[in-house]
Structures are given as C-alpha cells and as structure tokens.
Motif scaffolding. Structure first.
Motif, PDB file in Angstrom:
ATOM      1  N   THR A 151     -69.327  14.435  74.884  1.00 36.72           N
ATOM      2  CA  THR A 151     -68.046  14.409  74.172  1.00 36.72           C
ATOM      3  C   THR A 151     -67.281  13.129  74.498  1.00 36.72           C
ATOM      4  O   THR A 151     -67.197  12.728  75.664  1.00 36.72           O
ATOM      5  CB  THR A 151     -67.177  15.622  74.561  1.00 36.72           C
ATOM      6  OG1 THR A 151     -67.901  16.821  74.266  1.00 36.72           O
ATOM      7  CG2 THR A 151     -65.867  15.622  73.789  1.00 36.72           C
ATOM      8  N   ASP A 152     -66.755  12.500  73.458  1.00 33.04           N
ATOM      9  CA  ASP A 152     -65.894  11.327  73.619  1.00 33.04           C
ATOM     10  C   ASP A 152     -64.766  11.435  72.596  1.00 33.04           C
ATOM     11  O   ASP A 152     -64.942  11.106  71.425  1.00 33.04           O
ATOM     12  CB  ASP A 152     -66.687  10.037  73.414  1.00 33.04           C
ATOM     13  CG  ASP A 152     -65.815   8.787  73.519  1.00 33.04           C
ATOM     14  OD1 ASP A 152     -64.628   8.917  73.863  1.00 33.04           O
ATOM     15  OD2 ASP A 152     -66.327   7.680  73.237  1.00 33.04           O
ATOM     16  N   ASN A 153     -63.622  11.922  73.045  1.00 35.26           N
ATOM     17  CA  ASN A 153     -62.473  12.073  72.154  1.00 35.26           C
ATOM     18  C   ASN A 153     -61.552  10.859  72.164  1.00 35.26           C
ATOM     19  O   ASN A 153     -60.518  10.856  71.491  1.00 35.26           O
ATOM     20  CB  ASN A 153     -61.674  13.322  72.532  1.00 35.26           C
ATOM     21  CG  ASN A 153     -62.392  14.594  72.121  1.00 35.26           C
ATOM     22  OD1 ASN A 153     -62.995  14.654  71.049  1.00 35.26           O
ATOM     23  ND2 ASN A 153     -62.349  15.610  72.972  1.00 35.26           N
ATOM     24  N   GLU A 154     -61.935   9.823  72.916  1.00 40.79           N
ATOM     25  CA  GLU A 154     -61.119   8.612  72.976  1.00 40.79           C
ATOM     26  C   GLU A 154     -61.553   7.584  71.933  1.00 40.79           C
ATOM     27  O   GLU A 154     -60.795   6.674  71.600  1.00 40.79           O
ATOM     28  CB  GLU A 154     -61.188   8.001  74.372  1.00 40.79           C
ATOM     29  CG  GLU A 154     -60.518   8.850  75.446  1.00 40.79           C
ATOM     30  CD  GLU A 154     -59.064   9.162  75.097  1.00 40.79           C
ATOM     31  OE1 GLU A 154     -58.308   8.204  74.826  1.00 40.79           O
ATOM     32  OE2 GLU A 154     -58.704  10.354  75.091  1.00 40.79           O
ATOM     33  N   ARG A 155     -62.755   7.716  71.433  1.00 42.81           N
ATOM     34  CA  ARG A 155     -63.227   6.770  70.423  1.00 42.81           C
ATOM     35  C   ARG A 155     -62.478   6.989  69.113  1.00 42.81           C
ATOM     36  O   ARG A 155     -62.205   8.136  68.719  1.00 42.81           O
ATOM     37  CB  ARG A 155     -64.725   6.953  70.183  1.00 42.81           C
ATOM     38  CG  ARG A 155     -65.290   5.902  69.255  1.00 42.81           C
ATOM     39  CD  ARG A 155     -66.737   6.153  68.886  1.00 42.81           C
ATOM     40  NE  ARG A 155     -67.249   5.032  68.109  1.00 42.81           N
ATOM     41  CZ  ARG A 155     -68.413   5.033  67.485  1.00 42.81           C
ATOM     42  NH1 ARG A 155     -69.213   6.089  67.559  1.00 42.81           N
ATOM     43  NH2 ARG A 155     -68.797   3.977  66.790  1.00 42.81           N
ATOM     44  N   ALA A 156     -62.173   5.904  68.421  1.00 38.86           N
ATOM     45  CA  ALA A 156     -61.520   5.986  67.113  1.00 38.86           C
ATOM     46  C   ALA A 156     -62.483   5.497  66.040  1.00 38.86           C
ATOM     47  O   ALA A 156     -63.099   4.432  66.182  1.00 38.86           O
ATOM     48  CB  ALA A 156     -60.247   5.158  67.096  1.00 38.86           C
ATOM     49  N   LEU A 157     -62.630   6.270  64.972  1.00 36.32           N
ATOM     50  CA  LEU A 157     -63.408   5.864  63.797  1.00 36.32           C
ATOM     51  C   LEU A 157     -62.441   5.416  62.710  1.00 36.32           C
ATOM     52  O   LEU A 157     -61.370   6.006  62.537  1.00 36.32           O
ATOM     53  CB  LEU A 157     -64.261   7.017  63.282  1.00 36.32           C
ATOM     54  CG  LEU A 157     -65.259   7.652  64.248  1.00 36.32           C
ATOM     55  CD1 LEU A 157     -66.093   8.688  63.514  1.00 36.32           C
ATOM     56  CD2 LEU A 157     -66.140   6.613  64.921  1.00 36.32           C
ATOM     57  N   ILE A 158     -62.854   4.406  61.943  1.00 36.79           N
ATOM     58  CA  ILE A 158     -61.955   3.826  60.941  1.00 36.79           C
ATOM     59  C   ILE A 158     -62.656   3.687  59.602  1.00 36.79           C
ATOM     60  O   ILE A 158     -63.836   3.314  59.527  1.00 36.79           O
ATOM     61  CB  ILE A 158     -61.425   2.456  61.426  1.00 36.79           C
ATOM     62  CG1 ILE A 158     -60.399   2.671  62.544  1.00 36.79           C
ATOM     63  CG2 ILE A 158     -60.797   1.649  60.280  1.00 36.79           C
ATOM     64  CD1 ILE A 158     -59.900   1.414  63.195  1.00 36.79           C
ATOM     65  N   TRP A 159     -61.909   4.004  58.533  1.00 38.51           N
ATOM     66  CA  TRP A 159     -62.350   3.796  57.158  1.00 38.51           C
ATOM     67  C   TRP A 159     -61.291   2.968  56.434  1.00 38.51           C
ATOM     68  O   TRP A 159     -60.090   3.142  56.672  1.00 38.51           O
ATOM     69  CB  TRP A 159     -62.531   5.138  56.443  1.00 38.51           C
ATOM     70  CG  TRP A 159     -63.574   5.995  57.083  1.00 38.51           C
ATOM     71  CD1 TRP A 159     -64.904   6.064  56.761  1.00 38.51           C
ATOM     72  CD2 TRP A 159     -63.385   6.932  58.159  1.00 38.51           C
ATOM     73  NE1 TRP A 159     -65.548   6.958  57.570  1.00 38.51           N
ATOM     74  CE2 TRP A 159     -64.642   7.505  58.446  1.00 38.51           C
ATOM     75  CE3 TRP A 159     -62.285   7.315  58.913  1.00 38.51           C
ATOM     76  CZ2 TRP A 159     -64.819   8.458  59.442  1.00 38.51           C
ATOM     77  CZ3 TRP A 159     -62.459   8.267  59.921  1.00 38.51           C
ATOM     78  CH2 TRP A 159     -63.712   8.828  60.177  1.00 38.51           C
ATOM     79  N   HIS A 160     -61.750   2.096  55.543  1.00 42.94           N
ATOM     80  CA  HIS A 160     -60.795   1.180  54.903  1.00 42.94           C
ATOM     81  C   HIS A 160     -61.275   0.889  53.487  1.00 42.94           C
ATOM     82  O   HIS A 160     -62.363   0.350  53.290  1.00 42.94           O
ATOM     83  CB  HIS A 160     -60.713  -0.112  55.717  1.00 42.94           C
ATOM     84  CG  HIS A 160     -59.683  -1.078  55.228  1.00 42.94           C
ATOM     85  ND1 HIS A 160     -58.339  -0.755  55.129  1.00 42.94           N
ATOM     86  CD2 HIS A 160     -59.787  -2.376  54.812  1.00 42.94           C
ATOM     87  CE1 HIS A 160     -57.666  -1.804  54.684  1.00 42.94           C
ATOM     88  NE2 HIS A 160     -58.516  -2.803  54.475  1.00 42.94           N
TER      89      HIS A 160
END
Length: 516
Positions: free
Chosen positions: A413-422
């Motif tokens: 589990t890694d809840n600190e990573r941010a995924l981005i869509w643009h």
C-alpha cells in the motif's frame, strides 16, 4: 593410450557444444518472455470477471472466460488506470511518462501535422504534441523519447508488435513500429481504429474504398471469413515460433483493434447475445469482447503447447475506459460503465479505470487481488525490471514506478503517491461528464477534478463513492487546497499544455490560482 591433440579436440567438441548449448538455454530461460495484451476502449465492466467487490449486471452480460482463467493464474488489479483516450496512454506506456509531461494529451490524427482537437468558442487550442511520439529529435509537435521496446531489443529480446499502434502521425518516425525497437510489425501504423473488422471488406483495403484506417499486412486473410481479431491472433502466434525455437526471449505487444468502433458483429458469437435479449448494437459490442477474450485463450493455449508458459509473463490491460457515447453504443449515454461514472474521454472513473491482470509464474501468487492504484506509465520501469535490465539510459525523465513490489506482495500500500490526468483538449464537440478541458489528481482514496471552463473543483472519496456521485469539496476545503496545490505544482514542473482563453489571450489558470 596417448591421444593426439587434434583427435582429443574432435572428441571434446561435441561435449563442448552440448555444454555451451545447455548454458545458452539456461541463460535464455533466466530472461522471461513478456506479452502485453492490450485491448482498445475496453471498460472496467466489460467482462464477466468482476474488478469490484461484487458482480454487477454488466458482468453477467458478458462472457470472458479466458480473463477469468488468467486471473486464476495471476493477480487482478482493481485500481489500474490509463488516460481518457488512446494515444496518450500508448505513449505513456512506451515512454514511462505521464501524459501531462509528454504533452500528447489527445489522440493523434493519422494526417501529418494536423491537430485532432475540435474547435471551441471559449478556448483556443493548447500547445500540445499532436504529432505524437518520436524516437528521433527535431520532429515538430512531438515528444522525443526512448521507447522501452528498443531497450528490450538492445538486451537481446526478440521484439514484436501486432495490431494497433497509433503512437504518431503518418510521415513521422514514431508512426512506424520498426523505429521504436520492434523487429516485427504486423498491422501497426498511424490509424487509431480499423475501417472494417471483416475480411470480406479486406479490412478496409478494397480498391477505391480504402482510407487511412485500412488495416495493413493481412492480405492472406482477404475474403476468407476471418474476423480481424482472429487474423491478428494467428499472425501473432506465427511470429513466436522463431524465438521459441531459437530459445530467444521475446516481447510481444499484442494490441488489438477491438473493441474500438466501428461496432461490428463477430459472427462467431452474435446470435448468442441476441438470444440473451441484448439490443443489436450491444450484441455486436459483446461479440467484439468475446472475440478478444478468445484471442487471449488462444495465446495461453499456444504457450502451454510450446512448453513456455511457465517462463512467460502476460500483462492484460486496456488503453482507456469503455466508450459510453450513444450512439454508437446502445442504451442511454454514459451508463455503459456503471457503477463508474461516464466513459472514454472522461477523467471520471469510467474513462480511466481499467481491467488489468498480470500472470508471472513463480513470482505472482495465483488467484490474488491487488487494490493498490497504478497507472499505465508504470509499465515502462516494470517491464524492464521484469526483464532484468538495469542501468539503462533514456532521453526522458520517467514518471512511472515499478509495480514489482505490488506483484511480489499484493497487500502493498502506498497512499502518498499522487496520480495525475490532464486533458487540455476538446476531444468531442459536446461536453459530457468529465469530458473536455479537465484535470484530475488521486492521492489515497481522495480524487479532485478541476474544471478548466469555470475553475470549479469536485472532490470525491473513491473508497465510499466509487461512482463519484457525492461531491465533498464544500465539506473538505483543506483537502481541496492540498490536492489543488499538488496538482498545480506537478503541472508547472512538467510545463503542461493549457488551453488559451480567447477573451484574454492567456492560458487557463491552474487549480491553485482559483478559490472556487
């Protein structure tokens, strides 16, 4: 008895050759074969294999037994993501870059140096890379990057592309898979969909009727009743005979045109879905899915028959969410991916959440589920690590993260990573849920969507609201502020393209510049 040196050499030569052959075989087998089985426009719900906590009516509608079979042998990812449309995902996969970073934020037109964006009254077009991916510098409106198939080839892999490519426009190096590290290319070119799935139409190549979307390289199947999905499968398996015989590790990028429109019925399965009560359009769509699933089964059967299944990794993925425009889909618009909101073209979950399965014998525990979120740019470092390739050099800076920690321990589990869509583009002429001029970020269970037209931000908790029906922005201003800042900082770092406001001539402001 004394043996002369020449005679001794002759006696030892066969044993030496056997030894060298054995060592070569062992060495080759240390490198796993890798297959990426990529489907076009397949939604998270377009399968009888549920990727949620429960089975839904849509899961009951479709028949994909080979996806179920693959999941029993591997790990199912319930939070796997791509981008809202095809070319950005395919470029992210090959480069390891986020779409906002490589700036191929919409699908590439097959025509040279032509943007696919629709006109808009409010915005002028963003400065995005509408020519696509290029392995060579100096191509206008293109991202110059190192594709991982080239690195696999350099490391001794036999690299094969079969099916849809759609990485770049006609007339540019990136449109040709041979320029991206593939040693074999069948049917891959600049087009994003087939003109026809039917051999009777020559897959769109009939004289006087062919277009940019005509599928190349399949002349031997013309008029023989072989559906496009089947023809591509047969060609893919033919190409594997050589490397398997030579004990050379292979990489196969089997990228089906299915289930992209035109929605045409695979006659092998059509009546079955009519008998189930589906309307004709949705019955046709269901046949495209089942034909794709048969292809997956044929690949697995072939690997088993050739006795290489235990040394072959299979990664199943779709390039964006399921099409939810009606027409060409049947039923009401934006209901085809429920409980997920919207579909292809949208930064809502229906447009970006994908069915993903990984089988890796001896590494991945069979029949398991991973809930950690991942994104398609993660394929680049993952596949190279699977192949044991280290210290490689790339032109581009990678955004993807290796999925090996998850594959080896599905509870990672890694809840600190941010995924981005643009998506600073106008994909279709009309706006819809999450479609046209949107950005989004997910961190942990929280997801923020930024509407460029009016600066409004939506906030959803995906753990409790997978359908994105309850906007929590007003109740959580600090979370909105936090995610707005993270999204804006990353878009600035990547110098992400933004549409231009016609009334001012200035770019749209970033999320942290509006208080809405």
């Amino acid at each position: 008895m004394k043996i002369s040196r020449p005679k001794l050499a002759r006696l030892l030569l066969p044993a030496t050759l056997i030894f060298i052959s054995t060592i070569s075989t062992i060495y080759a087998q240390k490198k796993p074969n890798i297959i990426v089985f990529l489907v076009d426009d397949m939604g998270w719900q377009d399968t009888s294999l549920p990727f949620w906590t429960q089975k839904t009516p849509l899961n009951e509608r479709y028949h994909t037994p080979n996806m179920e079979r693959l999941a029993k042998d591997g790990v199912k990812f319930t939070n796997a993501y791509a981008t809202p449309v095809c070319t950005p995902s395919r470029v992210s996969m090959l480069t390891g870059m986020n779409a906002a970073h490589h700036k191929v934020t919409n699908w590439t037109s097959p025509q040279y140096n032509v943007s696919s964006d629709n006109d808009d009254e409010q915005f002028a077009a963003a400065s995005w890379n509408y020519t696509g991916l290029s392995p060579k510098p100096g191509i206008p409106n293109a991202i110059y990057a190192t594709p991982y198939p080239q690195l696999l080839k350099d490391a001794g892999y036999f690299t094969i592309h079969v099916g849809k490519a759609h990485w770049a426009s006609v007339g540019t190096p990136g449109a040709n898979p041979y320029n991206l590290g593939f040693m074999v290319n069948i049917a891959g070119h600049a087009a994003g969909h087939p003109q026809s799935y039917f051999s009777e139409d020559y897959y769109g190549n009939k004289p006087g009727k062919n277009t940019m979307q005509s599928v190349p390289d399949l002349e031997e199947y013309y008029g023989k009743g072989t559906f496009l999905t089947e023809a591509l499968t047969q060609e893919a398996l033919k190409t594997l005979d050589g490397p398997i015989k030579n004990k050379q590790p292979f990489y196969l990028n089997l990228a089906h045109y299915a289930v992209h429109d035109p929605i045409q019925a695979d006659p092998r399965f059509y009546q079955k879905y009519i008998d189930k009560g589906l309307d004709p359009q949705e019955a046709k769509y269901a046949t495209l899915l089942e034909g794709m699933d048969k292809s997956l089964g044929d690949v697995m059967d072939y690997l088993k028959a050739k006795q290489v299944a235990q040394n072959t990794i299979i990664i199943f993925m779709s390039d964006n969410g399921g099409l939810s425009l009606a027409p060409p889909r049947g039923g009401s618009a934006h209901t085809q991916n429920l409980p997920l909101k919207a579909g292809k073209g949208s930064v809502n979950e229906g447009g970006i959440r994908e069915p993903m399965i990984v089988k890796w014998p001896g590494v991945v525990k069979p029949g398991t589920t991973a809930n950690q979120y991942v994104i398609i740019e993660d394929f680049f470092p993952t596949i190279l690590e699977m192949a044991g390739i280290k210290n490689y050099k790339t032109i581009q800076e990678l955004d993807g993260k290796s999925m090996l920690p998850i594959l080896k321990q599905v509870n990672y589990t890694d809840n600190e990573r941010a995924l981005i869509w643009h998506t600073p583009n106008k994909w279709i002429s009309k706006d819809g849920p999450g479609i046209n001029y949107k950005s989004a970020i997910r961190k942990g269970d929280w997801k923020l969507i930024y509407h460029m037209r009016d600066g409004i931000k939506d906030l959803y908790n995906l753990k409790t609201d997978i359908g994105e029906l309850q906007n929590k922005a007003a109740e959580n201003p600090e979370k909105v502020k936090e995610l707005s800042a993270l999204l804006s900082a990353q878009l600035r770092k990547w110098d992400a393209p933004m549409p231009i406001v016609k009334s001012t001539g200035k770019p749209v402001v970033l999320p942290d510049q509006t208080g809405i």
